[in-house]
Design a protein around this motif. Structure first.
Motif: not given
Length: 774
Positions: A562-570
Motif C-alpha cells: 500500500w505504501r508503494d501504491l500510494v507513492l506510485g500514484a503521486f
C-alpha cells in the motif's frame, strides 16, 4: 528589534555569533543520531560482503595470542601435582580446598585451556589469511564513523548546555523571552530588564556555589561526573547577566513614553518569575545552589531536549514552505462555515503539531496563516484566536509527540505504543467535543458546499501537493529501505529536518530537482515491488525466513504494497495530470524568503530565539517543580484515599493546577517523581493516569495564568490584532470566547477520560489497552 548597524558579509554580528553556532549544533545532533543508523548499516554491509566481517574488522587491532597452542599436557599435569603436594603440609590446606589431588580434573582443565588457546590462534590466523586491502579500507571507514559517533555521544550534555546558553543570550538581547504581555514602554523595559538582571545574577551565583560544592566533594574523594560543565554554565550565566546589564544601560529606541507600573510587571518573562521565586525559596532553606542542581536534572535527559530543539527548527523550516497555504487551497472549495472550518483545521493541524513536539512550535510556524485563513472564511476574531491556540495542543497525544516519549523514558510502567494507542481515541473524543461546543456557539447557520461541486475542485487543488508527496516519499524510502529506519517517535527528529530541507531545495532552489527525487523513488519502488514478490513467493511456498512468522510477513508485505501504491500514484498524478496554477492565494509573508539561503537563514534565526525562550522556560520549570517537591505540599497527599473516586478527583485538580503554572516538559519530571506513585497506590492504572496527565497538560496549554499557546498566538498574530479582538459588549462567553471555548472542550474531555472509565470496566479496557511487547 532594531536593525543591526554592524554587518559582516551582509550578516549581523548576532547571526555570526548565535545563529551560525546554533545551526552547527543542530547539524551535529542530526549527524550524531543518523550516524548511529549509518554505522549499523555499514556493519550489515560488511557482514553481507565478507564472511565473518565482525572477526575481520579486528585485523591490525588484535594482538597475536601469547599462549602456547601445543603444551605438553603430561608434563604440565606432573608440575601441577607436585605443586599441590608441596602445599599438603600447609595448615590451611583443608580450609582452602583440601590436600587431595585429582589428576583427572587437572588434565581436563589443562586440555580446556589448550582448546581455548588453539581457538584464539585459529581466529587470529583466519583474520590474517582472509583480510584484504578492501576489508581494511572498509573497516577504517566503518570504524571512523563509530569513533566519531561515540565521541560526540559522550558530549551531549555539553551540546545542550551550549545550545541553552547561546540561544538564551540571543532571546535576551532580542527581547524574545515569553511573558504575559510584550514590553512596549520605558516602565515595561526597566521592570522587565531589572528582573532579568537579578534572575540571571542569581543563576550565576547558584552555578558558582554548585561548582564549589562539587570541587569540595572531589577533594574529599567523591567521584563527580561531568565536572567540566560547571565552567560552561558559569560562563553562560555570566553572559546572560552581561546581556541584561547591556539592555538596561542601552534601552531600545522605539520604546513608548509613559506606561503603568502594575502592567509593567506582566512584561517580566515567565522564566524570570520562576527563577526569582525558586531562588528565594532555595536561599531561605540555605540551599544556595538549588537551581543549578535541578538544572542539572535537565542534562540527564539531554537527548530528548536536543530533539526538542530539532523540533523547533523543523517548525521554523515548515514556516518557510508553502505547505500551509496549499492545504488551505484544498479546503477552500468546500466553503465551510467558520465553525466547521475550525473543526477541520484542528483535525489537520494535530498531525504537524505531534511531529513538532506539541510544544507550541506549530503555532509559531503556521499560526499566522491559520488565523488569517479563518478570518478569510468569516470567522469572528475570538473564534479564530481560540482555534489558532488549540491548533498547537490537540496533537499532544498523537504519535510521535516528544512529550509522550519523555513519559515512557522516565518510567517503565507504560510504553509509547500503549500511550499512542490510547491517545488516538482521546484525540477523536476531544475533536468531537470541539465540534459539539462550536456548533452550539455558532452565530450563523452551518454550511458546506454541495459535494458534487466541491469535491472535483478540491481534488484538482490536491495536484500541486503531489511534488511534496514525491519528495517526502523519497526521503521515507531512503531511510526505510536503504538505512533500515522507519519514521517513528524515535527517528522523527532526524528524518523530518531532512524532509523539510529537501522541500526547501525544491521550492527555493530549483523545481527541476523534483525529477531527481522522482527518478530515485521510481527505482526504489521497482526494487520494493520485486522484494514484495519474493516475499509472496516465500509465503506461498512456506519458506518463511527465520525470526518472523507467516502472519507478520503477510502484514509487512501488505503495508509495503500500500505504501508503494500510494507513492506510485503521486508520481503518476504529477506527471500525467495537468491543472495549471492552483495556488492563486499564495503571497510571500513577512519573515519568509524566496531564496534557499535566505529561507535557511531566517528559519535558523527564528529557531535560535525560540530555543532560548522555550528551553529557559522548561529549565526553570524543573526548578519550580523542585520548590513544590521540597515544600512538602505533595507529601501532604495521603498515600491512600477513602475511595478511588476521591483519589481521582484530588489528582485531577492537582494535575490541572500544575499544568496551568508549569511547562509540560518540566511538569512531567515532577509528576513522575511525586504524584505518579500515589495514583498507582490508589488503584489507578499507570496508562490511565498518564493519559489524564497528558489531557491535563493540554488543558494547561490553554488556561491562564500562563496559557502558553495563547501567548505564542499573540506573538505570531500580533499584539495589535489580538487587542482588536477584544469585545466590550455582548455576553460573557462572546467577550472571552478565545479562552472559554478551548477550556470547555478540554475540561470536558479531561473529566470524561478521568471518571467514565471508573464506571465501566469495558470502557476502561478499551481506552487503556495494554500492549504486549514482542
Amino acid at each position: 528589534m532594531e536593525k543591526p548597524t554592524f554587518t559582516v558579509a551582509r550578516r549581523s554580528a548576532g547571526e555570526w555569533l548565535s545563529s551560525l553556532p546554533t545551526l552547527f549544533i543542530l547539524l551535529i545532533v542530526i549527524f550524531l543520531s543518523s550516524g548511529q543508523i549509518i554505522h549499523s548499516q555499514l556493519l550489515k554491509i560488511g557482514e553481507a560482503t565478507w564472511d565473518e566481517y565482525f572477526l575481520l574488522r579486528g585485523a591490525g587491532m588484535v594482538a597475536e595470542p601469547t599462549c602456547n597452542p601445543d603444551p605438553d599436557i603430561n608434563q604440565r599435569v606432573r608440575e601441577v601435582v607436585e605443586q599441590r603436594q608441596a602445599q599438603a603440609d600447609d595448615p590451611l590446606a583443608d580450609i582452602l580446598g583440601g590436600s587431595e589431588v585429582d589428576e583427572d580434573a587437572i588434565r581436563q582443565s589443562l586440555e580446556a585451556s589448550r582448546a581455548n588457546c588453539r581457538a584464539k590462534w585459529m581466529r587470529y590466523e583466519t583474520v590474517q589469511e582472509k583480510v584484504t586491502p578492501g576489508v581494511i579500507a572498509f573497516r577504517n571507514i566503518e570504524g571512523g564513523v563509530a569513533s566519531v559517533v561515540s565521541t560526540l555521544g559522550d558530549y551531549k550534555r555539553l551540546l545542550l548546555c551550549l545550545l541553552v546558553v547561546i540561544c538564551a543570550a540571543t532571546a535576551t538581547l532580542a527581547r524574545h523571552h515569553i511573558a504575559l504581555r510584550p514590553s512596549r514602554t520605558r516602565k515595561d523595559h526597566y521592570v522587565s530588564t531589572i528582573a532579568q538582571l537579578t534572575a540571571n545574577a542569581m543563576l550565576l551565583m547558584s552555578a558558582a556555589v554548585y561548582r564549589a560544592e562539587d570541587a569540595q566533594a572531589m577533594a574529599s574523594g567523591v567521584t563527580v561526573g561531568n565536572f567540566y560543565l560547571h565552567a560552561f554554565w558559569m560562563a553562560g550565566f555570566a553572559l546572560l547577566t552581561a546581556a541584561s546589564l547591556f539592555q538596561l544601560i542601552r534601552p531600545p529606541k522605539d520604546l513608548e513614553a509613559g506606561g503603568s507600573w502594575p502592567k509593567a510587571f506582566l512584561t517580566i518573562p515567565l522564566y524570570t518569575f520562576m527563577c526569582l521565586t525558586a531562588s528565594a525559596q532555595f536561599i531561605s532553606q540555605g540551599y544556595y545552589h538549588g537551581i543549578s542542581v535541578y538544572l542539572n536534572m535537565m542534562m540527564e535527559l539531554s537527548t530528548l531536549f536536543l530533539n526538542l530543539a530539532l523540533y523547533i527548527w523543523i517548525g521554523m523550516l515548515l514556516k518557510q514552505t508553502k505547505l500551509a497555504h496549499l492545504v488551505f487551497d484544498v479546503l477552500r472549495p468546500w466553503k465551510m462555515s467558520p465553525e466547521l472550518m475550525c473543526f477541520v483545521v484542528l483535525a489537520v493541524a494535530a498531525i504537524p503539531t505531534a511531529y513538532t513536539g506539541a510544544s507550541g512550535i506549530f503555532v509559531i510556524a503556521a499560526g499566522a496563516t491559520i488565523y488569517q485563513e479563518l478570518i478569510r472564511v468569516g470567522a469572528r476574531k475570538q473564534l479564530a484566536l481560540a482555534a489558532t491556540a488549540m491548533s498547537g495542543s490537540m496533537g499532544v497525544v498523537l504519535r510521535p509527540c516528544l512529550l509522550v516519549v519523555i513519559i515512557a523514558a522516565l518510567n517503565k510502567s507504560v510504553t509509547t505504543a500503549e500511550l499512542f494507542a490510547s491517545g488516538y481515541k482521546i484525540f477523536f473524543l476531544s475533536l468531537f467535543l470541539f465540534f459539539i461546543y462550536s456548533q452550539f456557539a455558532r452565530t450563523s447557520p452551518a454550511r458546506i458546499a454541495p459535494f458534487s461541486e466541491a469535491l472535483p475542485r478540491s481534488l484538482k487543488r490536491m495536484v500541486p501537493l503531489m511534488p511534496y508527496g514525491i519528495i517526502v516519499g523519497a526521503i521515507l524510502v531512503l531511510f526505510s529501505d536503504l538505512l533500515g529506519r522507519h519514521l517513528d517517535e524515535f527517528s522523527a527528529p532526524i528524518i523530518l529536518p531532512v524532509m523539510l530541507l529537501a522541500v526547501l531545495l525544491f521550492e527555493k532552489l530549483s523545481r527541476h530537482l523534483l525529477h531527481l527525487f522522482s527518478l530515485f523513488l521510481a527505482v526504489m519502488l521497482v526494487l520494493s515491488f520485486m522484494g514484495i514478490w519474493e516475499g509472496y513467493q516465500a509465503l506461498t511456498s512456506g519458506n518463511v525466513p527465520a525470526g518472523i512468522s507467516a502472519a507478520q510477513l503477510e502484514d509487512v508485505l501488505w503495508a509495503e504494497f500500500w505504501r508503494d501504491l500510494v507513492l506510485g500514484a503521486f508520481l503518476v498524478i504529477h506527471y500525467l495530470v495537468k491543472t495549471g496554477d492552483q495556488d492563486p492565494h499564495y503571497a510571500p509573508e513577512k519573515g519568509v524568503s524566496e531564496k534557499m539561503e535566505g529561507a535557511l537563514r531566517l528559519a535558523t534565526n527564528e529557531t535560535t530565539g525560540h530555543i532560548g525562550a522555550l528551553l529557559m522556560l522548561m529549565a526553570l520549570s524543573v526548578s519550580t517543580g523542585g520548590i513544590i517537591e521540597r515544600s512538602g505540599l505533595l507529601e501532604m497527599l495521603p498515600e491512600t484515599f477513602a475511595s478511588v473516586w476521591v483519589a481521582m478527583a484530588i489528582l485531577v485538580v492537582t494535575m490541572v493546577i500544575i499544568g496551568m503554572i508549569m511547562d509540560p516538559y518540566g511538569a512531567v519530571i515532577l509528576v513522575n517523581a511525586t504524584i505518579a506513585q500515589v495514583a498507582f497506590d490508589n488503584g489507578i492504572a499507570p496508562l490511565h493516569f498518564w493519559m489524564i496527565t497528558l489531557v491535563a497538560f493540554e488543558l494547561g496549554y490553554l488556561t491562564p495564568p500562563v496559557a502558553l499557546n495563547h501567548l505564542l498566538t499573540r506573538q505570531v498574530v500580533g499584539d495589535d490584532e489580538v487587542e482588536s479582538a477584544r469585545l466590550t459588549t455582548g455576553s460573557f462567553f462572546r467577550r472571552y470566547e478565545k479562552f472559554i471555548l478551548p477550556i470547555a472542550v478540554m475540561l470536558t474531555a479531561l473529566l470524561m477520560v478521568s471518571f467514565l472509565p471508573l464506571i465501566s470496566d469495558g470502557l476502561h479496557e478499551w481506552l487503556f489497552q495494554k500492549i504486549q511487547a514482542g
